[in-house]
Design a protein around this motif. Sequence first.
Motif, mmCIF file in Angstrom:
data_model
loop_
_atom_site.group_PDB
_atom_site.id
_atom_site.type_symbol
_atom_site.label_atom_id
_atom_site.label_comp_id
_atom_site.label_asym_id
_atom_site.label_seq_id
_atom_site.Cartn_x
_atom_site.Cartn_y
_atom_site.Cartn_z
ATOM 1 N N GLU A 145 15.862 72.051 68.172
ATOM 2 C CA GLU A 145 16.303 70.688 67.873
ATOM 3 C C GLU A 145 17.130 70.617 66.587
ATOM 4 O OE1 GLU A 145 13.106 67.528 69.459
ATOM 5 O OE2 GLU A 145 12.222 69.059 68.161
ATOM 6 N N LEU A 146 16.993 71.600 65.721
ATOM 7 C CA LEU A 146 17.671 71.555 64.425
ATOM 8 C C LEU A 146 18.906 72.443 64.355
ATOM 9 C CD1 LEU A 146 14.636 71.527 61.960
ATOM 10 C CD2 LEU A 146 16.050 69.607 62.685
ATOM 11 N N ILE A 147 18.879 73.577 65.062
ATOM 12 C CA ILE A 147 20.015 74.502 64.991
ATOM 13 C C ILE A 147 21.273 73.809 65.517
ATOM 14 C CG2 ILE A 147 20.969 76.652 65.902
ATOM 15 C CD1 ILE A 147 18.111 77.777 65.838
ATOM 16 N N GLY A 148 22.332 73.855 64.711
ATOM 17 C CA GLY A 148 23.585 73.195 65.060
ATOM 18 C C GLY A 148 23.718 71.799 64.485
ATOM 19 N N THR A 149 22.625 71.237 63.953
ATOM 20 C CA THR A 149 22.680 69.897 63.364
ATOM 21 C C THR A 149 23.044 70.005 61.886
ATOM 22 O OG1 THR A 149 20.331 69.866 62.741
ATOM 23 C CG2 THR A 149 20.909 69.123 64.967
ATOM 24 N N PRO A 150 23.550 68.915 61.288
ATOM 25 C CA PRO A 150 23.950 68.963 59.870
ATOM 26 C C PRO A 150 22.754 69.168 58.945
ATOM 27 C CG PRO A 150 24.931 67.078 60.983
ATOM 28 C CD PRO A 150 23.897 67.634 61.911
ATOM 29 N N LEU A 151 22.883 70.073 58.021
ATOM 30 C CA LEU A 151 21.845 70.299 57.023
ATOM 31 C C LEU A 151 21.589 69.030 56.221
ATOM 32 C CD1 LEU A 151 21.493 73.341 54.703
ATOM 33 C CD2 LEU A 151 21.722 71.113 53.659
ATOM 34 N N LEU A 152 22.655 68.301 55.879
ATOM 35 C CA LEU A 152 22.499 67.083 55.083
ATOM 36 C C LEU A 152 21.867 65.954 55.886
ATOM 37 C CD1 LEU A 152 25.878 67.077 53.125
ATOM 38 C CD2 LEU A 152 23.663 67.932 52.401
ATOM 39 N N GLY A 153 21.867 66.080 57.214
ATOM 40 C CA GLY A 153 21.236 65.055 58.031
ATOM 41 C C GLY A 153 19.733 65.011 57.859
ATOM 42 N N ALA A 154 19.154 66.088 57.304
ATOM 43 C CA ALA A 154 17.710 66.117 57.070
ATOM 44 C C ALA A 154 17.321 65.410 55.786
ATOM 45 C CB ALA A 154 17.223 67.572 57.018
ATOM 46 N N LEU A 155 18.315 64.918 55.026
ATOM 47 C CA LEU A 155 18.035 64.291 53.742
ATOM 48 C C LEU A 155 18.185 62.782 53.824
ATOM 49 C CD1 LEU A 155 20.065 66.699 51.430
ATOM 50 C CD2 LEU A 155 17.634 66.817 51.978
ATOM 51 N N ASP A 156 17.618 62.108 52.856
ATOM 52 C CA ASP A 156 17.825 60.674 52.707
ATOM 53 C C ASP A 156 19.318 60.443 52.488
ATOM 54 O OD1 ASP A 156 18.114 58.073 51.717
ATOM 55 O OD2 ASP A 156 16.107 58.076 50.845
ATOM 56 N N PRO A 157 19.946 59.538 53.267
ATOM 57 C CA PRO A 157 21.388 59.296 53.095
ATOM 58 C C PRO A 157 21.774 58.919 51.663
ATOM 59 C CG PRO A 157 20.585 58.248 55.098
ATOM 60 C CD PRO A 157 19.368 58.763 54.372
ATOM 61 N N ALA A 158 20.821 58.352 50.904
ATOM 62 C CA ALA A 158 21.127 57.930 49.543
ATOM 63 C C ALA A 158 21.469 59.114 48.639
ATOM 64 C CB ALA A 158 19.955 57.145 48.957
ATOM 65 N N ILE A 159 20.970 60.309 48.968
ATOM 66 C CA ILE A 159 21.228 61.474 48.113
ATOM 67 C C ILE A 159 22.093 62.521 48.807
ATOM 68 C CG2 ILE A 159 19.058 61.144 46.869
ATOM 69 C CD1 ILE A 159 17.961 63.575 48.435
ATOM 70 N N ALA A 160 22.472 62.264 50.057
ATOM 71 C CA ALA A 160 23.208 63.279 50.823
ATOM 72 C C ALA A 160 24.535 63.637 50.162
ATOM 73 C CB ALA A 160 23.441 62.785 52.254
ATOM 74 N N ASP A 161 25.277 62.626 49.684
ATOM 75 C CA ASP A 161 26.570 62.907 49.050
ATOM 76 C C ASP A 161 26.390 63.734 47.782
ATOM 77 O OD1 ASP A 161 27.980 61.614 50.994
ATOM 78 O OD2 ASP A 161 28.098 59.707 49.934
#
Length: 671
Positions: A412-428
């Motif tokens: 389910e995770l392979i191929g998905t964005p690494l940053l997608g696992a983080l809170d959007p507030a800190i992703a940038d």
Amino acid sequence: MTSILPGPALRALGAVLLLALGFPVLAATPVTLQLKWTHNFQFAGYYAALEKGYYRDAGLEVRIEEARPGLDVVGQVVSGRADFGVGNSALLLDRHAGRPVVVLATIFQHSPAVYIARRQSAAQSVHDLAGQRVMVEPAMAELTAYLRREGIADDRLTVVEHSFNTRDLIDGKVDAMSAYLSYEPYFLDQAGVDYQIFTPRSVGIDFYGDNLFTSESLLKARPDLARAFRRASLRGWEYAMAHPGEIATLIHERYAPAVSRDFQLFAARQMQSLIRADMVEIGYMNKGRWQHIAETYEGIGMLPANFDFAGFLYAPDGSADLEGLRAYLGLTLALTALVSAGALYVYRMNRRLKRSVAEAGRAAAELQAGEEKYRLLTETMLDVVWTADAETLRFCYVSPSVERLLGYTPAELIGTPLLGALDPAIADEVKTVIRKGVDTFLSLSPGTPVFRTDEFRLPSKHGDGVWVEVLSTCCRNPASGVLELHGVARDISERRASQARIAHMAQHDMLTELPNRAVVSDRLSQALAAARRNGHRVGLLYIDLDRFKPVNDAYGHAVGDQLLRQAAIRMRGCVRESDTVARFGGDEFVVLLPLIDTLADAATVAEKIRAALAAPFHLASLRVEVSSSIGVALYPDHGADEAALTLHADAAMYAAKHCGRDRVTVFSLAA
């Protein structure tokens, strides 16, 4: 001239060449797309696909219909009056209700749906919507879920039919309204209205936004049509988000001349953080995320348990991928040439390879043993080992232990964005840190390690966050030369909880659980700094219980402790959430009012506390009565700094005691 190919073979070759050269396979097929709202940048990708010719290239003649208030978009599609539509995550509820919708692609990774209210106070919260006049758009189920998760019953709002006119909020006809981040804030800013936004994401409700969907009957009857329309639409979205200025002008001139181009650009800017085309391929959707949305609906009674996803999510099979076919044909030709050129080389190398078989066998055995050891290590360890492509920031490998940690399988995770696992507030912020780390690695001598240690709160599949410590480094894949990020994530939830308990103990009175003197000092310092900037007042109440010592002497410290705990509860019930009730020691308490307008405001709170403490306390089988002496001091009236304000509040408390106790006294220089 006589053809050297038989007729059927010649026709087949012609068809293949037409495919390879990109000629449309479909005839010009009329198609209707039903939008969920009026023409604006929210639907930019569809206009781009139409105006740039992507639909035409796919053999489609597309008509884009805007919506009107009250239009049932899902009804238009399932009835066949429209072929495709744009809907939000409430499509799950429609599917459960027997309306056979199928989601083809997700455009907004984060929903723009929010509540917007006129700002009434600095401490305003979503709970203040209770009893107020609120315009609520139908089919905004995630906003209903938001209120229910906050404990606000459906009947607590005075619901007003949505006029879809921001002017009603500006003019005060309503107190709040359901809205989109990409729409209403622009008009409120233009009108100079101070407003407060309440988003479901603040309580973990992070739904998909606009989704492209169709009916199950169309998908079964015309899968080629659905596939072609989806692909052309996503191509249009990619163009629109890469050229927002051009598409904003297009929408203003051809579709929505009554709305300014400046508004279209505002919507484009707002949508960047909702679509996240920089991190996620436009159209991408994950069944696990839809499962989470369904579970959220289940938790508040809007869906039954175990929603059946069969047929709800479209899975492109790529069978009509012309680009893929052209690539395949090219690859086949190239391979044919390579095989022809390499045949002789293989023959010459064959004898050499035979001599290497024994050595290769031994190396393979050693490699297999090493791989078995590595597999055993990564599959049984509690920590999660992961690898991500440093360019795309997508997971390449995740160890099976991730399922124990977060509930997701590696697949389910392979191929998905690494940053997608983080809170959007800190992703940038994290993305910037990663890029700097990669640049640092590239600037150093080959082989020089670059390590980072960070702590993040990762969302789990079932909604509970998990705190992890991540040790990461950058390196090149020895086989491919590709730059990769390697890391290990360790569950530190217990450690964080222990740290939180220690911090709480250091800042709170253990008997009453109230903040202690150190916390009040820090908050008073901050409150005074804010008051100096903004010109408001700060109130400080010094409270001492009257006749507490006789209670301790007569009934013992256990009863005295119960009395102090109940007194703390009563005082907390008399103040706002933004105020602070603290215990200074013994039977002395302090109340900080960081934002008040007048002396009367502070006196009112003090009198409310005095009355609450004067009521009898029922402790086990005892009925105990005490009272309180309360001193009041205000910034800047009675002191310009923390020391003066505390001293004068204390002096006013002693003045109250000297005047007979059970009273509120305001500090006076004359006294």
